[in-house]
Scaffold this motif. Structure first.
Motif, PDB file in Angstrom:
ATOM      1  N   ALA A  37       0.851  -1.183   0.000  1.00 39.12           N
ATOM      2  CA  ALA A  37       0.000   0.000   0.000  1.00 39.12           C
ATOM      3  C   ALA A  37       0.890   1.237   0.000  1.00 39.12           C
ATOM      4  O   ALA A  37       1.813   1.350   0.807  1.00 39.12           O
ATOM      5  CB  ALA A  37      -0.911   0.005   1.235  1.00 39.12           C
ATOM      6  N   GLU A  39       1.999   4.790   0.843  1.00 35.32           N
ATOM      7  CA  GLU A  39       1.691   5.641   1.990  1.00 35.32           C
ATOM      8  C   GLU A  39       2.117   7.091   1.804  1.00 35.32           C
ATOM      9  O   GLU A  39       1.892   7.915   2.686  1.00 35.32           O
ATOM     10  CB  GLU A  39       2.350   5.069   3.239  1.00 35.32           C
ATOM     11  N   GLU A  48      -0.313   7.091  -6.590  1.00 36.16           N
ATOM     12  CA  GLU A  48      -0.724   8.055  -5.575  1.00 36.16           C
ATOM     13  C   GLU A  48      -0.924   7.376  -4.238  1.00 36.16           C
ATOM     14  O   GLU A  48      -1.063   6.155  -4.151  1.00 36.16           O
ATOM     15  CB  GLU A  48      -2.001   8.768  -6.018  1.00 36.16           C
ATOM     16  N   ARG A  49      -0.940   8.180  -3.192  1.00 37.77           N
ATOM     17  CA  ARG A  49      -1.148   7.652  -1.843  1.00 37.77           C
ATOM     18  C   ARG A  49      -2.495   6.937  -1.770  1.00 37.77           C
ATOM     19  O   ARG A  49      -3.503   7.439  -2.237  1.00 37.77           O
ATOM     20  CB  ARG A  49      -1.101   8.794  -0.826  1.00 37.77           C
ATOM     21  N   GLY A  50      -2.477   5.748  -1.173  1.00 39.39           N
ATOM     22  CA  GLY A  50      -3.690   4.953  -1.077  1.00 39.39           C
ATOM     23  C   GLY A  50      -3.837   3.910  -2.163  1.00 39.39           C
ATOM     24  O   GLY A  50      -4.715   3.054  -2.086  1.00 39.39           O
ATOM     25  N   ASP A  51      -2.972   3.942  -3.174  1.00 36.59           N
ATOM     26  CA  ASP A  51      -3.023   2.920  -4.220  1.00 36.59           C
ATOM     27  C   ASP A  51      -2.439   1.610  -3.690  1.00 36.59           C
ATOM     28  O   ASP A  51      -1.576   1.607  -2.804  1.00 36.59           O
ATOM     29  CB  ASP A  51      -2.233   3.350  -5.456  1.00 36.59           C
ATOM     30  N   PRO A 171      -5.836   1.800  -8.152  1.00 40.22           N
ATOM     31  CA  PRO A 171      -6.118   3.050  -7.435  1.00 40.22           C
ATOM     32  C   PRO A 171      -7.002   2.846  -6.207  1.00 40.22           C
ATOM     33  O   PRO A 171      -7.985   2.104  -6.247  1.00 40.22           O
ATOM     34  CB  PRO A 171      -6.835   3.911  -8.493  1.00 40.22           C
ATOM     35  N   ASN A 172      -6.589   3.486  -5.108  1.00 36.39           N
ATOM     36  CA  ASN A 172      -7.385   3.616  -3.879  1.00 36.39           C
ATOM     37  C   ASN A 172      -7.643   2.315  -3.124  1.00 36.39           C
ATOM     38  O   ASN A 172      -8.300   2.339  -2.082  1.00 36.39           O
ATOM     39  CB  ASN A 172      -8.741   4.278  -4.176  1.00 36.39           C
ATOM     40  N   LEU A 173      -7.117   1.202  -3.588  1.00 42.20           N
ATOM     41  CA  LEU A 173      -7.393  -0.064  -2.919  1.00 42.20           C
ATOM     42  C   LEU A 173      -6.497  -0.292  -1.701  1.00 42.20           C
ATOM     43  O   LEU A 173      -6.704  -1.223  -0.940  1.00 42.20           O
ATOM     44  CB  LEU A 173      -7.223  -1.224  -3.911  1.00 42.20           C
ATOM     45  N   TRP A 175      -6.040   1.958   0.821  1.00 44.91           N
ATOM     46  CA  TRP A 175      -6.370   2.805   1.966  1.00 44.91           C
ATOM     47  C   TRP A 175      -6.604   2.000   3.241  1.00 44.91           C
ATOM     48  O   TRP A 175      -6.271   2.448   4.339  1.00 44.91           O
ATOM     49  CB  TRP A 175      -7.586   3.664   1.663  1.00 44.91           C
ATOM     50  N   THR A 176      -7.182   0.809   3.112  1.00 44.77           N
ATOM     51  CA  THR A 176      -7.412  -0.021   4.299  1.00 44.77           C
ATOM     52  C   THR A 176      -6.095  -0.373   4.970  1.00 44.77           C
ATOM     53  O   THR A 176      -5.948  -0.273   6.196  1.00 44.77           O
ATOM     54  CB  THR A 176      -8.163  -1.309   3.908  1.00 44.77           C
TER      55      THR A 176
END
Length: 220
Positions: A37, A39, A48-51, A171-173, A175-176
């Protein structure tokens, strides 16, 4: 009298499926975990952050050996030429770094002669990482204004420090994972683990309850 076993199986099936996919992916790419992930924003705009980034072992077939941005036939990875790798500096105590290989260097080389002067904070005599103490790589985050070795992020990175290289990003996966790491850093790994287990149990219970009600509604 109805049994709760089908409801329980339905509740845990998604988690089992995710675990099996992760294990299979790890076997294919040769690393564990097979993803990281992101950060920070140091690799914008490609990542990007959160990818969530899927990574493979550095020498895993069919992706070949490591390739830097300076190589003439460098493949395009995450928006730029050259491999983006995950590396960790032994004994530094920090998180692994996720940056691009800029160019390879040899032991004793004044690597600033081949570097982009705009990405240096000084000449070779002013940098603790120059001349190169051993064979390795100069690295940089795409969005950073200096090489890692000029910014004090890391010394020259030898191949044995590299845990894997990136294949692609979702993308965005991630964040968890970022949220879990942040919670563990603030509250401790044990407390975070207890909360996660509790939430997983609650989610499974609610899922089983919902599926049970849906099943009864269909039978009616």
């Amino acid at each position: 009298m109805s049994s709760s076993r089908p409801d329980t199986a339905a509740a845990v099936a998604p988690a089992v499926a995710v675990l099996l996919v992760a294990v299979l992916l790890g076997a294919v790419v040769g690393t564990w975990p097979p993803f990281v992930a992101v950060e920070s924003g140091s690799m914008i705009p490609g990542v990007e952050r959160g990818d969530l980034v899927v990574v493979t072992a550095a020498d895993r077939t069919p992706w070949g050996d490591l390739s830097s941005a300076a190589d003439a036939d460098a493949p395009t990875r995450l928006g730029g030429p050259g491999d983006v790798v995950v590396y960790a500096v032994p004994g530094a105590g920090g998180r692994p770094v996720f940056h691009r290989l800029a160019f390879p260097v040899e032991a004793g080389e004044d690597w600033t002669e081949r570097a982009d002067p705009d990405l240096l904070s000084g000449d070779c005599g002013e940098l603790s990482t120059c001349p190169a103490p051993y064979d390795g790589y100069v690295t940089r985050g795409d969005a950073n204004g200096l090489y890692d070795q000029s910014a004090g992020i890391a010394p020259v990175v030898p191949e044995e420090w590299i845990a894997g290289k990136a294949l692609f990003a979702v993308p965005n996966l991630g964040w968890t994972r970022v949220a879990i790491d942040a919670a563990a850093a603030r509250y401790g790994g044990v407390a975070t683990g207890v909360v996660l287990v509790g939430l997983a149990g609650l989610a499974g219970g609610l899922g089983a309850l919902l599926l049970g009600r849906l099943g009864r509604g269909r039978r009616r």
